[in-house]
Design a protein around this motif. Structure first.
Motif, PDB file in Angstrom:
ATOM      1  N   ILE A 156      37.007  42.091  26.791  1.00 15.53           N
ATOM      2  CA  ILE A 156      35.698  42.331  27.408  1.00 15.53           C
ATOM      3  C   ILE A 156      34.784  43.098  26.458  1.00 15.53           C
ATOM      4  O   ILE A 156      33.596  42.792  26.325  1.00 15.53           O
ATOM      5  CB  ILE A 156      35.867  43.096  28.734  1.00 15.53           C
ATOM      6  CG1 ILE A 156      36.507  42.177  29.784  1.00 15.53           C
ATOM      7  CG2 ILE A 156      34.531  43.635  29.236  1.00 15.53           C
ATOM      8  CD1 ILE A 156      36.904  42.876  31.058  1.00 15.53           C
ATOM      9  N   ASN A 157      35.334  44.083  25.766  1.00 16.14           N
ATOM     10  CA  ASN A 157      34.524  44.883  24.844  1.00 16.14           C
ATOM     11  C   ASN A 157      34.170  44.133  23.570  1.00 16.14           C
ATOM     12  O   ASN A 157      33.122  44.403  22.956  1.00 16.14           O
ATOM     13  CB  ASN A 157      35.269  46.171  24.486  1.00 16.14           C
ATOM     14  CG  ASN A 157      35.309  47.161  25.630  1.00 16.14           C
ATOM     15  OD1 ASN A 157      34.370  47.257  26.405  1.00 16.14           O
ATOM     16  ND2 ASN A 157      36.399  47.902  25.751  1.00 16.14           N
ATOM     17  N   TYR A 225      46.466  38.249  39.929  1.00 21.24           N
ATOM     18  CA  TYR A 225      45.423  37.484  39.246  1.00 21.24           C
ATOM     19  C   TYR A 225      44.632  38.384  38.313  1.00 21.24           C
ATOM     20  O   TYR A 225      44.407  39.572  38.610  1.00 21.24           O
ATOM     21  CB  TYR A 225      44.482  36.830  40.262  1.00 21.24           C
ATOM     22  CG  TYR A 225      45.100  35.656  40.972  1.00 21.24           C
ATOM     23  CD1 TYR A 225      45.424  34.498  40.269  1.00 21.24           C
ATOM     24  CD2 TYR A 225      45.374  35.700  42.341  1.00 21.24           C
ATOM     25  CE1 TYR A 225      46.000  33.409  40.914  1.00 21.24           C
ATOM     26  CE2 TYR A 225      45.947  34.625  42.993  1.00 21.24           C
ATOM     27  CZ  TYR A 225      46.259  33.478  42.277  1.00 21.24           C
ATOM     28  OH  TYR A 225      46.834  32.407  42.906  1.00 21.24           O
ATOM     29  N   VAL A 226      44.224  37.801  37.196  1.00 20.42           N
ATOM     30  CA  VAL A 226      43.384  38.495  36.219  1.00 20.42           C
ATOM     31  C   VAL A 226      42.243  37.557  35.840  1.00 20.42           C
ATOM     32  O   VAL A 226      42.489  36.418  35.437  1.00 20.42           O
ATOM     33  CB  VAL A 226      44.177  38.875  34.947  1.00 20.42           C
ATOM     34  CG1 VAL A 226      43.245  39.453  33.877  1.00 20.42           C
ATOM     35  CG2 VAL A 226      45.283  39.868  35.280  1.00 20.42           C
ATOM     36  N   ASP A 227      41.020  38.019  35.998  1.00 17.76           N
ATOM     37  CA  ASP A 227      39.857  37.237  35.571  1.00 17.76           C
ATOM     38  C   ASP A 227      39.079  38.063  34.554  1.00 17.76           C
ATOM     39  O   ASP A 227      38.221  38.870  34.918  1.00 17.76           O
ATOM     40  CB  ASP A 227      38.970  36.878  36.762  1.00 17.76           C
ATOM     41  CG  ASP A 227      37.902  35.850  36.399  1.00 17.76           C
ATOM     42  OD1 ASP A 227      37.571  35.738  35.195  1.00 17.76           O
ATOM     43  OD2 ASP A 227      37.393  35.164  37.302  1.00 17.76           O
ATOM     44  N   THR A 228      39.399  37.860  33.292  1.00 10.96           N
ATOM     45  CA  THR A 228      38.768  38.631  32.218  1.00 10.96           C
ATOM     46  C   THR A 228      37.276  38.347  32.146  1.00 10.96           C
ATOM     47  O   THR A 228      36.486  39.252  31.851  1.00 10.96           O
ATOM     48  CB  THR A 228      39.434  38.304  30.869  1.00 10.96           C
ATOM     49  OG1 THR A 228      40.858  38.356  31.023  1.00 10.96           O
ATOM     50  CG2 THR A 228      39.029  39.299  29.801  1.00 10.96           C
ATOM     51  N   THR A 229      36.880  37.125  32.429  1.00  9.02           N
ATOM     52  CA  THR A 229      35.458  36.778  32.384  1.00  9.02           C
ATOM     53  C   THR A 229      34.671  37.600  33.392  1.00  9.02           C
ATOM     54  O   THR A 229      33.625  38.165  33.065  1.00  9.02           O
ATOM     55  CB  THR A 229      35.259  35.282  32.686  1.00  9.02           C
ATOM     56  OG1 THR A 229      36.135  34.503  31.878  1.00  9.02           O
ATOM     57  CG2 THR A 229      33.821  34.868  32.409  1.00  9.02           C
ATOM     58  N   GLY A 244      29.475  49.102  32.401  1.00 11.37           N
ATOM     59  CA  GLY A 244      30.903  49.384  32.422  1.00 11.37           C
ATOM     60  C   GLY A 244      31.730  48.145  32.741  1.00 11.37           C
ATOM     61  O   GLY A 244      31.220  47.135  33.233  1.00 11.37           O
ATOM     62  N   ILE A 245      33.016  48.207  32.463  1.00  8.00           N
ATOM     63  CA  ILE A 245      33.931  47.119  32.780  1.00  8.00           C
ATOM     64  C   ILE A 245      34.175  47.079  34.283  1.00  8.00           C
ATOM     65  O   ILE A 245      34.329  48.108  34.934  1.00  8.00           O
ATOM     66  CB  ILE A 245      35.261  47.314  32.029  1.00  8.00           C
ATOM     67  CG1 ILE A 245      35.040  47.146  30.526  1.00  8.00           C
ATOM     68  CG2 ILE A 245      36.320  46.339  32.522  1.00  8.00           C
ATOM     69  CD1 ILE A 245      36.272  47.440  29.693  1.00  8.00           C
ATOM     70  N   ASP A 246      34.208  45.880  34.846  1.00  8.03           N
ATOM     71  CA  ASP A 246      34.523  45.698  36.251  1.00  8.03           C
ATOM     72  C   ASP A 246      36.037  45.474  36.370  1.00  8.03           C
ATOM     73  O   ASP A 246      36.550  44.460  35.910  1.00  8.03           O
ATOM     74  CB  ASP A 246      33.753  44.495  36.805  1.00  8.03           C
ATOM     75  CG  ASP A 246      33.885  44.374  38.316  1.00  8.03           C
ATOM     76  OD1 ASP A 246      34.833  44.954  38.881  1.00  8.03           O
ATOM     77  OD2 ASP A 246      33.040  43.697  38.933  1.00  8.03           O
TER      78      ASP A 246
END
Length: 366
Positions: A156-157, A225-229, A244-246
């Motif tokens: 994400i970063n 579940y992981v949704d990086t987008t 910030g990151i969600d």
């Protein structure tokens, strides 16, 4: 002379043991690779044969692959299983041509590639270097959740969401250009976590009415579940003020994800109900109730700690709506900001808030 024979015997024993260890390591790596082949398990025997033949052909840039009398739908399922299970085969296109007999059985396919062999070799070396750089930066001393979180944050970063990015349907967009769309984020997450020995696969479907991709991971005996987008604030944030990151979509349950996401029916997905790694619960941001007193006490503690942000996640839409009513309609938010002025001694305060209705998250920043 006897000493020499003993030395030779010892040397042979050492070589024999080394070969055994290497063989066991190869078997372990092969077994681990099979464990990560999530879609493979849903194929019949003939489909599995095609699956393995497609992988073998892709590695040597073969084009023609025989098919053992599968239907067109069965052939597509087997081919897409390879495409989903093996994001490292970035040069393999998602489409192919096929031939069938008079009984509508597929007898062969012609695979297609999106680059030349020479270009693939060059790009593969660059991708491997990028992967090694990331793995070096991610702390291997962490537990499984910590490693997943580190990869989530790193991508994400580092990666920018760019709809027109080059190679955006495979890992090259991420590891070569650091810009992609959901497919690139998903496949990069899959590759990195698999390299770290963590089960991770790709799930495709739709979200908010559009095509989308995300990941399924396993920690111990539970799936998440992981949704990086969707963890990237630049993806869905129209206001532009939140940077910030969600973390809502880091190891979340299906109850959370399926409010907005709908998986396709290519495979039977395991249930994802565990709240053990809910980010908000783990970090004291999870409020069981939207009652006035509960929110007041929670935010006042944050104010007294000298912080300037309060994030609240609620267990149900009912409690979330109650919190919004208390904060926005009944004046709780204004009261909290007045209490901030009393505590800080400042003459005025500027504040804003964010409502993430799909996530049941309310955020205040002052």
């Amino acid at each position: 002379m006897k000493h020499g024979k003993k030395g030779e015997l010892l040397w042979r024993i050492c070589i024999f043991c080394l070969l055994i260890l290497l063989g066991r390591q190869a078997d372990a790596e092969e077994s681990a690779a099979e464990d990560f082949q999530f879609y493979y398990q849903f194929l019949n025997e003939d489909q599995r044969e095609l699956y393995n033949n497609v992988i073998e052909a892709a590695k040597r840039y073969g084009t023609a692959v025989d098919v053992n009398r599968l239907s067109a739908a069965q052939t597509e399922q087997a081919y897409l299983a390879v495409y989903y299970d093996h994001p490292e085969l970035f040069w393999l296109s998602s489409g192919y041509q096929y031939w069938s007999d008079g009984n509508d059985h597929v007898t062969g396919i012609e695979m297609q590639y999106n680059t030349t062999w020479e270009q693939k070799e060059y790009q593969n070396d660059q991708i491997e270097a990028a992967i090694q750089e990331i793995l070096y930066e991610v702390d291997y001393g962490q537990d499984t959740y910590g490693k997943i979180k580190s990869v989530y944050e790193y991508l994400i970063n580092r990666v920018e969401y760019v709809p027109e990015s080059e190679y955006n349907q495979d890992i090259r967009s991420v590891f070569l250009n650091w810009e992609s769309v959901c497919t690139g984020y998903t496949k990069a997450t899959q590759v990195l976590l698999q390299r770290m020995g963590i089960f991770c696969t790709c799930v495709r479907g739709n979200a908010n009415g559009g095509n989308h991709a995300w990941n399924l991971v396993q920690i111990d005996d539970e799936y998440y579940y992981v949704d990086t987008t969707w963890g990237d604030p630049l993806y869905l944030n129209d206001s532009g003020w939140y940077e910030g990151i969600d973390y809502t979509y880091l190891c979340c349950t299906e109850e959370v994800l399926f409010r907005t996401h709908q998986p396709e029916d290519m495979a039977i997905l395991p249930e994802c109900h565990s709240q053990l790694y809910n980010y908000y619960q783990m970090n004291g941001m999870y409020l069981e109730s939207g009652d006035w007193d509960v929110i007041y006490q929670y935010v006042m503690e944050i104010i007294q700690w000298g912080e300037n942000e309060a994030v609240m996640n609620f267990p149900s839409e009912e409690q979330y709506m109650l919190a919004k009513i208390n904060l926005l309609d009944y004046g709780l938010l204004d009261e909290l900001m007045n209490q901030y002025l009393n505590f800080s001694g400042e003459g005025q305060v500027s504040f804003t808030y964010e409502q993430r209705d799909d996530e049941l998250v309310f955020r205040i920043l002052w």
